[in-house]
Design a protein around this motif. Structure first.
Motif, PDB file in Angstrom:
ATOM      1  N   PHE A  63      56.983  23.478  47.198  1.00  0.00           N
ATOM      2  CA  PHE A  63      57.545  22.129  47.125  1.00  0.00           C
ATOM      3  C   PHE A  63      58.956  22.205  46.549  1.00  0.00           C
ATOM      4  N   TRP A  64      59.930  21.704  47.310  1.00  0.00           N
ATOM      5  CA  TRP A  64      61.341  21.768  46.929  1.00  0.00           C
ATOM      6  C   TRP A  64      61.853  20.393  46.527  1.00  0.00           C
ATOM      7  N   ASN A  65      62.612  20.334  45.424  1.00  0.00           N
ATOM      8  CA  ASN A  65      63.411  19.163  45.065  1.00  0.00           C
ATOM      9  C   ASN A  65      64.855  19.611  45.208  1.00  0.00           C
ATOM     10  N   TYR A  66      65.603  18.951  46.093  1.00  0.00           N
ATOM     11  CA  TYR A  66      66.967  19.400  46.350  1.00  0.00           C
ATOM     12  C   TYR A  66      67.889  18.211  46.594  1.00  0.00           C
ATOM     13  N   VAL A  67      69.188  18.464  46.539  1.00  0.00           N
ATOM     14  CA  VAL A  67      70.179  17.429  46.805  1.00  0.00           C
ATOM     15  C   VAL A  67      70.814  17.725  48.156  1.00  0.00           C
ATOM     16  N   HIS A  68      70.745  16.739  49.052  1.00  0.00           N
ATOM     17  CA  HIS A  68      71.299  16.899  50.395  1.00  0.00           C
ATOM     18  C   HIS A  68      72.133  15.665  50.713  1.00  0.00           C
ATOM     19  N   ASP A  69      73.384  15.875  51.063  1.00  0.00           N
ATOM     20  CA  ASP A  69      74.302  14.757  51.345  1.00  0.00           C
ATOM     21  C   ASP A  69      74.352  13.771  50.186  1.00  0.00           C
ATOM     22  N   GLY A  70      74.301  14.306  48.963  1.00  0.00           N
ATOM     23  CA  GLY A  70      74.440  13.458  47.791  1.00  0.00           C
ATOM     24  C   GLY A  70      73.191  12.720  47.354  1.00  0.00           C
ATOM     25  N   LYS A  71      72.058  12.895  48.077  1.00  0.00           N
ATOM     26  CA  LYS A  71      70.859  12.226  47.600  1.00  0.00           C
ATOM     27  C   LYS A  71      69.724  13.206  47.311  1.00  0.00           C
ATOM     28  N   ALA A  72      68.891  12.801  46.368  1.00  0.00           N
ATOM     29  CA  ALA A  72      67.746  13.633  45.986  1.00  0.00           C
ATOM     30  C   ALA A  72      66.721  13.606  47.108  1.00  0.00           C
ATOM     31  N   CYS A  73      66.273  14.786  47.511  1.00  0.00           N
ATOM     32  CA  CYS A  73      65.317  14.907  48.611  1.00  0.00           C
ATOM     33  C   CYS A  73      64.177  15.837  48.186  1.00  0.00           C
ATOM     34  N   VAL A  74      63.085  15.751  48.925  1.00  0.00           N
ATOM     35  CA  VAL A  74      61.975  16.662  48.700  1.00  0.00           C
ATOM     36  C   VAL A  74      61.531  17.255  50.039  1.00  0.00           C
ATOM     37  N   ALA A  75      60.946  18.434  49.958  1.00  0.00           N
ATOM     38  CA  ALA A  75      60.362  19.061  51.139  1.00  0.00           C
ATOM     39  C   ALA A  75      59.162  19.870  50.700  1.00  0.00           C
ATOM     40  N   LYS A  76      58.051  19.682  51.407  1.00  0.00           N
ATOM     41  CA  LYS A  76      56.885  20.530  51.182  1.00  0.00           C
ATOM     42  C   LYS A  76      56.814  21.452  52.387  1.00  0.00           C
ATOM     43  N   GLU A  77      56.772  22.763  52.099  1.00  0.00           N
ATOM     44  CA  GLU A  77      56.804  23.743  53.180  1.00  0.00           C
ATOM     45  C   GLU A  77      55.651  24.728  53.033  1.00  0.00           C
ATOM     46  N   VAL A  78      55.150  25.149  54.180  1.00  0.00           N
ATOM     47  CA  VAL A  78      54.164  26.222  54.170  1.00  0.00           C
ATOM     48  C   VAL A  78      54.912  27.505  54.569  1.00  0.00           C
ATOM     49  N   VAL A  79      54.585  28.597  53.883  1.00  0.00           N
ATOM     50  CA  VAL A  79      55.166  29.891  54.250  1.00  0.00           C
ATOM     51  C   VAL A  79      54.388  30.373  55.466  1.00  0.00           C
ATOM     52  N   GLU A  80      55.020  30.275  56.626  1.00  0.00           N
ATOM     53  CA  GLU A  80      54.332  30.584  57.887  1.00  0.00           C
ATOM     54  C   GLU A  80      54.221  32.075  58.143  1.00  0.00           C
ATOM     55  N   ALA A  81      55.292  32.800  57.802  1.00  0.00           N
ATOM     56  CA  ALA A  81      55.290  34.233  58.082  1.00  0.00           C
ATOM     57  C   ALA A  81      56.224  34.958  57.122  1.00  0.00           C
ATOM     58  N   ILE A  82      55.823  36.172  56.783  1.00  0.00           N
ATOM     59  CA  ILE A  82      56.670  37.050  55.971  1.00  0.00           C
ATOM     60  C   ILE A  82      56.667  38.417  56.650  1.00  0.00           C
ATOM     61  N   ASP A  83      57.864  38.924  56.923  1.00  0.00           N
ATOM     62  CA  ASP A  83      57.993  40.269  57.487  1.00  0.00           C
ATOM     63  C   ASP A  83      58.841  41.073  56.506  1.00  0.00           C
ATOM     64  N   ARG A  84      58.166  41.866  55.669  1.00  0.00           N
ATOM     65  CA  ARG A  84      58.884  42.594  54.617  1.00  0.00           C
ATOM     66  C   ARG A  84      59.798  43.686  55.186  1.00  0.00           C
ATOM     67  N   GLU A  85      59.440  44.256  56.325  1.00  0.00           N
ATOM     68  CA  GLU A  85      60.298  45.295  56.912  1.00  0.00           C
ATOM     69  C   GLU A  85      61.606  44.717  57.396  1.00  0.00           C
ATOM     70  N   LYS A  86      61.560  43.487  57.925  1.00  0.00           N
ATOM     71  CA  LYS A  86      62.780  42.842  58.430  1.00  0.00           C
ATOM     72  C   LYS A  86      63.406  41.928  57.381  1.00  0.00           C
ATOM     73  N   ASN A  87      62.817  41.864  56.165  1.00  0.00           N
ATOM     74  CA  ASN A  87      63.302  40.951  55.122  1.00  0.00           C
ATOM     75  C   ASN A  87      63.425  39.539  55.679  1.00  0.00           C
TER      76      ASN A  87
END
Length: 155
Positions: free
Chosen positions: A58-82
Motif C-alpha cells: 500500500f503506497w501513500n504518495y504525492v502525484h500532481d500536488g495531491k495526496a494519493c494512494v495505491a494498493k498493489e499486488v506484486v505480480e512477478a519477481i524475476d531476480r535474475e533480470k532484477n
C-alpha cells in the motif's frame, strides 16, 4: 469503445548496481518513503512478506500536488533480470484507468558504469480523454534518482 492496453516507457540512468536498486524495490520497498518523503509518504505491507510474489503493498504518495494512494499486488519477481511487476488493485489510479501495471527492470548500462532502470506503465483508460500517465512516469524518474543518490551515499 473497445479498451486497449497502452503503455509508456522510459529509461533512467543511475550509478547504483542493478542488484542494489532492485533490492530496494523488491525487498526494502518501505525504505523508499525514508529516501524521498516529499514524494512517497509511506509504503506499507498489507499481506504477505516483502520481496515475495502475491504480497500486497500500500503506497501513500504525492502525484500532481495531491495526496494519493495505491494498493498493489506484486505480480512477478524475476531476480535474475532484477525485475518486479506491480499490479494496481485499488486506489486513485483506478479512477481513470481500468487496469494499471508498473514494471521496473534494472540492467547494467552498456555505455558507462552504473545501470539503467527501465520503467514500463501498462494501462487501460476508462475514458478516451484520460491523459497518458506522463506525470506519474516523471514521479517514477524522480524517485529513481532519489534512490540512486541514497544508494551512492551509503556505499
Amino acid at each position: 469503445m473497445g479498451s486497449q492496453v497502452e503503455k509508456v516507457e522510459t529509461d533512467v540512468y543511475i550509478k547504483a548496481s542493478p542488484e542494489k536498486f532492485h533490492d530496494v524495490f523488491c525487498n526494502r520497498t518501505h525504505h523508499i518513503a525514508n529516501v524521498c518523503p516529499e514524494k512517497i509518504q509511506g509504503v506499507d505491507l498489507h499481506e504477505g512478506e516483502w520481496g515475495t510474489e502475491g504480497s500486497i503493498v500500500f503506497w501513500n504518495y504525492v502525484h500532481d500536488g495531491k495526496a494519493c494512494v495505491a494498493k498493489e499486488v506484486v505480480e512477478a519477481i524475476d531476480r535474475e533480470k532484477n525485475k518486479i511487476v506491480f499490479k494496481v488493485i485499488e486506489g486513485d489510479l483506478l479512477d481513470d484507468y481500468k487496469s494499471f501495471r508498473i514494471i521496473v527492470e534494472v540492467s547494467e548500462a552498456t555505455a558507462q558504469n552504473g545501470s539503467v532502470v527501465h520503467w514500463t506503465m501498462e494501462y487501460e483508460k476508462l475514458k478516451n480523454h484520460t491523459p497518458d500517465p506522463h506525470t506519474l512516469m516523471q514521479l517514477a524518474i524522480d524517485v529513481s534518482n532519489d534512490i540512486d543518490s541514497h544508494l551512492s551515499q551509503t556505499n
